[in-house]
Design a protein around this motif. Structure first.
Motif, PDB file in Angstrom:
ATOM      1  N   GLY A   1      55.256  51.721  34.941  1.00 14.33           N
ATOM      2  CA  GLY A   1      55.444  53.077  35.471  1.00 14.33           C
ATOM      3  C   GLY A   1      54.819  53.305  36.836  1.00 14.33           C
ATOM      4  O   GLY A   1      54.655  54.445  37.264  1.00 14.33           O
ATOM      5  N   TYR A   2      54.442  52.240  37.541  1.00 15.02           N
ATOM      6  CA  TYR A   2      53.883  52.438  38.878  1.00 15.02           C
ATOM      7  C   TYR A   2      55.021  52.604  39.883  1.00 15.02           C
ATOM      8  O   TYR A   2      55.954  51.827  39.866  1.00 15.02           O
ATOM      9  CB  TYR A   2      53.068  51.226  39.353  1.00 15.02           C
ATOM     10  CG  TYR A   2      51.983  50.721  38.440  1.00 15.02           C
ATOM     11  CD1 TYR A   2      51.432  51.512  37.444  1.00 15.02           C
ATOM     12  CD2 TYR A   2      51.487  49.432  38.601  1.00 15.02           C
ATOM     13  CE1 TYR A   2      50.423  51.025  36.635  1.00 15.02           C
ATOM     14  CE2 TYR A   2      50.478  48.944  37.787  1.00 15.02           C
ATOM     15  CZ  TYR A   2      49.956  49.734  36.804  1.00 15.02           C
ATOM     16  OH  TYR A   2      48.974  49.243  36.001  1.00 15.02           O
ATOM     17  N   ASP A   3      54.919  53.610  40.797  1.00 13.95           N
ATOM     18  CA  ASP A   3      55.959  53.718  41.837  1.00 13.95           C
ATOM     19  C   ASP A   3      55.474  53.153  43.162  1.00 13.95           C
ATOM     20  O   ASP A   3      56.229  52.525  43.881  1.00 13.95           O
ATOM     21  CB  ASP A   3      56.440  55.149  42.158  1.00 13.95           C
ATOM     22  CG  ASP A   3      56.126  56.154  41.117  1.00 13.95           C
ATOM     23  OD1 ASP A   3      56.637  55.937  40.026  1.00 13.95           O
ATOM     24  OD2 ASP A   3      55.388  57.128  41.405  1.00 13.95           O
ATOM     25  N   THR A   4      54.225  53.440  43.490  1.00 19.66           N
ATOM     26  CA  THR A   4      53.749  53.040  44.815  1.00 19.66           C
ATOM     27  C   THR A   4      52.544  52.123  44.676  1.00 19.66           C
ATOM     28  O   THR A   4      51.674  52.384  43.844  1.00 19.66           O
ATOM     29  CB  THR A   4      53.249  54.293  45.594  1.00 19.66           C
ATOM     30  OG1 THR A   4      53.856  55.436  45.023  1.00 19.66           O
ATOM     31  CG2 THR A   4      53.546  54.209  47.052  1.00 19.66           C
ATOM     32  N   PRO A   5      52.480  51.091  45.496  1.00 22.09           N
ATOM     33  CA  PRO A   5      51.266  50.262  45.444  1.00 22.09           C
ATOM     34  C   PRO A   5      50.057  51.040  45.952  1.00 22.09           C
ATOM     35  O   PRO A   5      50.188  51.830  46.903  1.00 22.09           O
ATOM     36  CB  PRO A   5      51.588  49.079  46.370  1.00 22.09           C
ATOM     37  CG  PRO A   5      52.848  49.402  47.083  1.00 22.09           C
ATOM     38  CD  PRO A   5      53.486  50.588  46.444  1.00 22.09           C
TER      39      PRO A   5
ATOM     40  N   ILE B   1      44.648  49.244  47.999  1.00 27.15           N
ATOM     41  CA  ILE B   1      44.139  47.857  47.907  1.00 27.15           C
ATOM     42  C   ILE B   1      45.293  46.885  47.620  1.00 27.15           C
ATOM     43  O   ILE B   1      45.300  45.753  48.103  1.00 27.15           O
ATOM     44  CB  ILE B   1      42.990  47.728  46.858  1.00 27.15           C
ATOM     45  CG1 ILE B   1      42.236  46.415  47.041  1.00 27.15           C
ATOM     46  CG2 ILE B   1      43.464  47.821  45.433  1.00 27.15           C
ATOM     47  CD1 ILE B   1      41.365  46.345  48.242  1.00 27.15           C
ATOM     48  N   GLN B   2      46.274  47.350  46.864  1.00 25.43           N
ATOM     49  CA  GLN B   2      47.429  46.481  46.586  1.00 25.43           C
ATOM     50  C   GLN B   2      48.234  46.246  47.865  1.00 25.43           C
ATOM     51  O   GLN B   2      48.651  45.125  48.153  1.00 25.43           O
ATOM     52  CB  GLN B   2      48.301  47.104  45.489  1.00 25.43           C
ATOM     53  CG  GLN B   2      47.610  47.088  44.127  1.00 25.43           C
ATOM     54  CD  GLN B   2      48.192  48.050  43.116  1.00 25.43           C
ATOM     55  OE1 GLN B   2      49.175  48.752  43.392  1.00 25.43           O
ATOM     56  NE2 GLN B   2      47.592  48.124  41.946  1.00 25.43           N
ATOM     57  N   GLN B   3      48.413  47.318  48.644  1.00 23.60           N
ATOM     58  CA  GLN B   3      49.154  47.177  49.904  1.00 23.60           C
ATOM     59  C   GLN B   3      48.466  46.199  50.840  1.00 23.60           C
ATOM     60  O   GLN B   3      49.109  45.423  51.531  1.00 23.60           O
ATOM     61  CB  GLN B   3      49.264  48.534  50.605  1.00 23.60           C
ATOM     62  CG  GLN B   3      50.128  49.518  49.845  1.00 23.60           C
ATOM     63  CD  GLN B   3      50.230  50.855  50.560  1.00 23.60           C
ATOM     64  OE1 GLN B   3      50.076  50.944  51.763  1.00 23.60           O
ATOM     65  NE2 GLN B   3      50.496  51.905  49.804  1.00 23.60           N
TER      66      GLN B   3
ATOM     67  N   THR C   1      36.577  49.353  40.326  1.00 24.58           N
ATOM     68  CA  THR C   1      37.465  49.782  39.255  1.00 24.58           C
ATOM     69  C   THR C   1      38.068  51.138  39.594  1.00 24.58           C
ATOM     70  O   THR C   1      37.362  52.012  40.093  1.00 24.58           O
ATOM     71  CB  THR C   1      36.667  49.876  37.945  1.00 24.58           C
ATOM     72  OG1 THR C   1      36.126  48.590  37.703  1.00 24.58           O
ATOM     73  CG2 THR C   1      37.527  50.297  36.787  1.00 24.58           C
ATOM     74  N   GLY C   2      39.341  51.284  39.332  1.00 25.51           N
ATOM     75  CA  GLY C   2      39.988  52.558  39.624  1.00 25.51           C
ATOM     76  C   GLY C   2      40.858  52.490  40.864  1.00 25.51           C
ATOM     77  O   GLY C   2      41.653  53.387  41.119  1.00 25.51           O
ATOM     78  N   THR C   3      40.724  51.404  41.623  1.00 27.43           N
ATOM     79  CA  THR C   3      41.512  51.287  42.853  1.00 27.43           C
ATOM     80  C   THR C   3      42.838  50.569  42.607  1.00 27.43           C
ATOM     81  O   THR C   3      43.677  50.505  43.498  1.00 27.43           O
ATOM     82  CB  THR C   3      40.740  50.471  43.910  1.00 27.43           C
ATOM     83  OG1 THR C   3      40.372  49.213  43.327  1.00 27.43           O
ATOM     84  CG2 THR C   3      39.494  51.193  44.381  1.00 27.43           C
ATOM     85  N   GLY C   4      43.004  49.995  41.431  1.00 25.53           N
ATOM     86  CA  GLY C   4      44.202  49.200  41.155  1.00 25.53           C
ATOM     87  C   GLY C   4      44.001  47.761  41.609  1.00 25.53           C
ATOM     88  O   GLY C   4      44.949  47.014  41.827  1.00 25.53           O
ATOM     89  N   LYS C   5      42.741  47.354  41.706  1.00 23.09           N
ATOM     90  CA  LYS C   5      42.432  46.010  42.222  1.00 23.09           C
ATOM     91  C   LYS C   5      42.968  44.902  41.310  1.00 23.09           C
ATOM     92  O   LYS C   5      43.362  43.849  41.787  1.00 23.09           O
ATOM     93  CB  LYS C   5      40.935  45.847  42.446  1.00 23.09           C
ATOM     94  CG  LYS C   5      40.132  45.834  41.165  1.00 23.09           C
ATOM     95  CD  LYS C   5      38.657  45.730  41.453  1.00 23.09           C
ATOM     96  CE  LYS C   5      37.822  46.038  40.237  1.00 23.09           C
ATOM     97  NZ  LYS C   5      37.597  44.963  39.313  1.00 23.09           N
ATOM     98  N   THR C   6      42.983  45.161  40.001  1.00 22.43           N
ATOM     99  CA  THR C   6      43.419  44.104  39.093  1.00 22.43           C
ATOM    100  C   THR C   6      44.856  43.678  39.395  1.00 22.43           C
ATOM    101  O   THR C   6      45.144  42.489  39.518  1.00 22.43           O
ATOM    102  CB  THR C   6      43.293  44.564  37.621  1.00 22.43           C
ATOM    103  OG1 THR C   6      42.028  45.215  37.488  1.00 22.43           O
ATOM    104  CG2 THR C   6      43.388  43.420  36.670  1.00 22.43           C
ATOM    105  N   ALA C   7      45.735  44.667  39.542  1.00 19.84           N
ATOM    106  CA  ALA C   7      47.117  44.331  39.905  1.00 19.84           C
ATOM    107  C   ALA C   7      47.136  43.738  41.311  1.00 19.84           C
ATOM    108  O   ALA C   7      47.954  42.870  41.615  1.00 19.84           O
ATOM    109  CB  ALA C   7      47.996  45.576  39.840  1.00 19.84           C
TER     110      ALA C   7
HETATM  111  P1  AMP Z   1      41.948  48.841  38.185  1.00 21.96           P
HETATM  112  O1  AMP Z   1      41.272  49.342  39.432  1.00 21.96           O
HETATM  113  O2  AMP Z   1      42.602  47.529  38.385  1.00 21.96           O
HETATM  114  O3  AMP Z   1      40.990  48.840  37.036  1.00 21.96           O
HETATM  115  O4  AMP Z   1      43.130  49.851  37.835  1.00 21.96           O
HETATM  116  C1  AMP Z   1      42.885  51.181  37.505  1.00 21.96           C
HETATM  117  C2  AMP Z   1      44.061  51.833  36.797  1.00 21.96           C
HETATM  118  O5  AMP Z   1      45.129  52.069  37.706  1.00 21.96           O
HETATM  119  C3  AMP Z   1      44.657  51.001  35.674  1.00 21.96           C
HETATM  120  O6  AMP Z   1      44.837  51.871  34.577  1.00 21.96           O
HETATM  121  C4  AMP Z   1      45.977  50.508  36.205  1.00 21.96           C
HETATM  122  O7  AMP Z   1      46.924  50.341  35.163  1.00 21.96           O
HETATM  123  C5  AMP Z   1      46.376  51.637  37.159  1.00 21.96           C
HETATM  124  N1  AMP Z   1      47.210  51.193  38.304  1.00 21.96           N
HETATM  125  C6  AMP Z   1      47.124  50.029  38.989  1.00 21.96           C
HETATM  126  N2  AMP Z   1      48.012  49.993  39.992  1.00 21.96           N
HETATM  127  C7  AMP Z   1      48.670  51.174  39.973  1.00 21.96           C
HETATM  128  C8  AMP Z   1      49.715  51.733  40.775  1.00 21.96           C
HETATM  129  N3  AMP Z   1      50.225  51.099  41.810  1.00 21.96           N
HETATM  130  N4  AMP Z   1      50.160  52.965  40.451  1.00 21.96           N
HETATM  131  C9  AMP Z   1      49.606  53.631  39.403  1.00 21.96           C
HETATM  132  N5  AMP Z   1      48.630  53.168  38.611  1.00 21.96           N
HETATM  133  C10 AMP Z   1      48.154  51.950  38.882  1.00 21.96           C
END
Ligand code: AMP
Length: 424
Positions: free
Chosen positions: A20-24, A27-29, A47-53
């Motif tokens: 369900g993510y639409d935009t990176p 940190i992903q970008q 944590t919270g920045t989406g760093k894992t993805a």
């Molecule tokens: P993280 O910082 O990797 O622990 O991720 C924090 C939360 O953000 C997790 O619940 C992820 O599933 C969610 N997340 C990661 N990337 C995105 C994204 N691009 N859009 C929305 N949620 C995201």
């Protein structure tokens, strides 16, 4: 910007879509393109920045484009400080690789190693691990890291805080010299930079701060209170406010247990989460907290680190941390996803100097409140509380999965910085 423009494969885009993510996220970008180019990346993100993805997606893409050997040796190693974080990253890896021919596994201490050994024997492309168990399995020749192509060090700052530096050095010796390295850390101390220098080659630096951890957007309040009245006050605040999802931080595991018991006997559903709890108990507590059957989760810093809890209206510091950066991490758990959050701290006289340090770090004075009947004790000493003998000594992460014999020096004593309580 869309995920399509980052150069990710259709199989990964499908998985991202399913999440369900639409935009990176920022940190992903910033991190995905250089990782896909095969560069080493040093990222400042918590944590919270989406760093894992941010590291998992490109890592999976690189692996899926390479050749898979029949016996599937470990090609990507993700090292994390805590079991919770390891389990969460593994969940993410599984989800993102759903449409790829990639096998993944997680290993951490505190649980029977046999099932982990059996999984490894069947072949694993991506391994998520905590250092202690990883080394144990390598030492027993159950696991070889000789085919690792990508090495990820997650929460490097916490790794150092928890005394894992020697373990990291040992692990580095077990993986090939020629590899891609990705290192993530929320803070960049001298020791982190030193560690990065020893691991990474010409890294690209990227950084992102989570939108919601800017301390200004979080409503902070300090309750000055007599130490002996803290339990009564916290119960009053939660009950009268009718708060339904509250994360409470205590300094020690013992303190977490005690407070949890008192909450329960006052009719508030609560669970403690810390290093002495079994993996099963922690997972159960976290699930209960997420689904609303548990109103209060009482945690120590290390146990709470990396927990994936989406939105928390209330965070309470039952004791404020002696390490100021921990305060920022703790309160960053409230007001996620743009919602407003409240971070309250119960501060007794002996915590005064910690409060001063925190205010210095965040560059603001936190409003103070005093509740009638819970006034601070005017005769109490403002001498800082004893840190279980740990001050200026190597802190031991109680939430770690390591045995006590492998204690190592840590970075936290550097530059007069306080060390985390060893009972945490
Ligand atoms: P993280 O910082 O990797 O622990 O991720 C924090 C939360 O953000 C997790 O619940 C992820 O599933 C969610 N997340 C990661 N990337 C995105 C994204 N691009 N859009 C929305 N949620 C995201």
């Amino acid at each position: 910007m869309s995920f399509n423009s980052l150069g990710l494969s259709d199989a990964l885009l499908k998985a991202i879509n399913k999440k369900g993510y639409d935009t990176p996220s920022p940190i992903q970008q910033k991190a995905i393109p250089p990782i896909l180019e095969g560069k080493d990346v040093l990222a400042s993100a918590q944590t919270g920045t989406g760093k894992t993805a941010g590291f998992t997606l490109p890592l999976l893409q690189i692996l899926s484009e390479g050749t898979t050997k029949r016996h599937r040796p470990v090609r990507a190693l993700i090292l994390t400080p805590t079991r919770e974080l390891a389990a969460q990253i593994f969940e993410n890896v599984k989800e993102y690789s759903e449409f790829l021919d990639i096998k993944s596994a997680v290993i951490f201490g505190g649980v029977n190693q046999k099932p982990q050994a059996a999984t490894l024997k069947r072949g694993v492309d991506v391994l998520v691990a905590t250092p202690g168990r990883l080394l144990d399995l390598c030492n027993q020749n159950i696991l070889s890291l000789a085919s690792v192509e990508i090495f990820v060090l997650d929460e490097a700052d916490r790794m150092l805080d928890m005394g894992f530096v020697r373990d990291i050095e040992r692990i580095i010796k077990l993986i090939p010299k020629k590899r891609q390295n990705l290192m993530f850390s929320a803070t960049f101390s001298k020791d982190i930079k030193k560690l990065a220098n020893g691991i990474l080659t010409y890294p690209i630096s990227v950084e992102a701060t989570p939108e919601n951890t800017t301390v200004e957007v979080i409503q902070q309040k300090v309750y000055r209170v007599a130490k002996a009245k803290k339990t009564e006050l916290i119960i009053k605040l939660i009950s009268e406010g009718n708060w339904q999802q509250v994360l409470v931080f205590t300094r020690t595991k013992h303190g977490a247990n005690n407070l949890t018991k008192k909450m329960i006997s006052s009719g508030i559903t609560a669970a403690a989460i810390h290093g002495n709890k079994s993996q099963g108990a922690r997972t159960k507590a976290l699930e209960g907290f997420k689904n609303g059957s548990i109103r209060v989760m009482v945690a120590t810093d290390i146990a709470a680190r990396g927990l994936d809890i989406p939105l928390l209206p209330h965070v309470i510091n039952f004791e404020i941390p002696n390490i100021s950066e921990d305060y920022v991490h703790r309160i960053g758990r409230t007001g996620r996803a743009g919602a407003s959050g409240e971070a309250l701290s119960l501060v007794s006289a002996d915590e005064t100097s910690f409060l001063t340090d925190i205010q210095k770090l965040i560059g603001m004075k936190i409003p103070i409140e005093i509740v009638e009947g819970f006034e601070p004790d005017p005769n109490a000493s403002t001498e800082p509380i004893k840190q279980g003998g740990a001050r200026n000594r190597s802190p031991r992460g109680g939430g770690s999965n390591r045995s006590s014999k492998s204690s190592t020096k840590s970075s936290a004593s550097n530059s007069g910085r306080r060390t985390r309580d060893r009972r945490n």
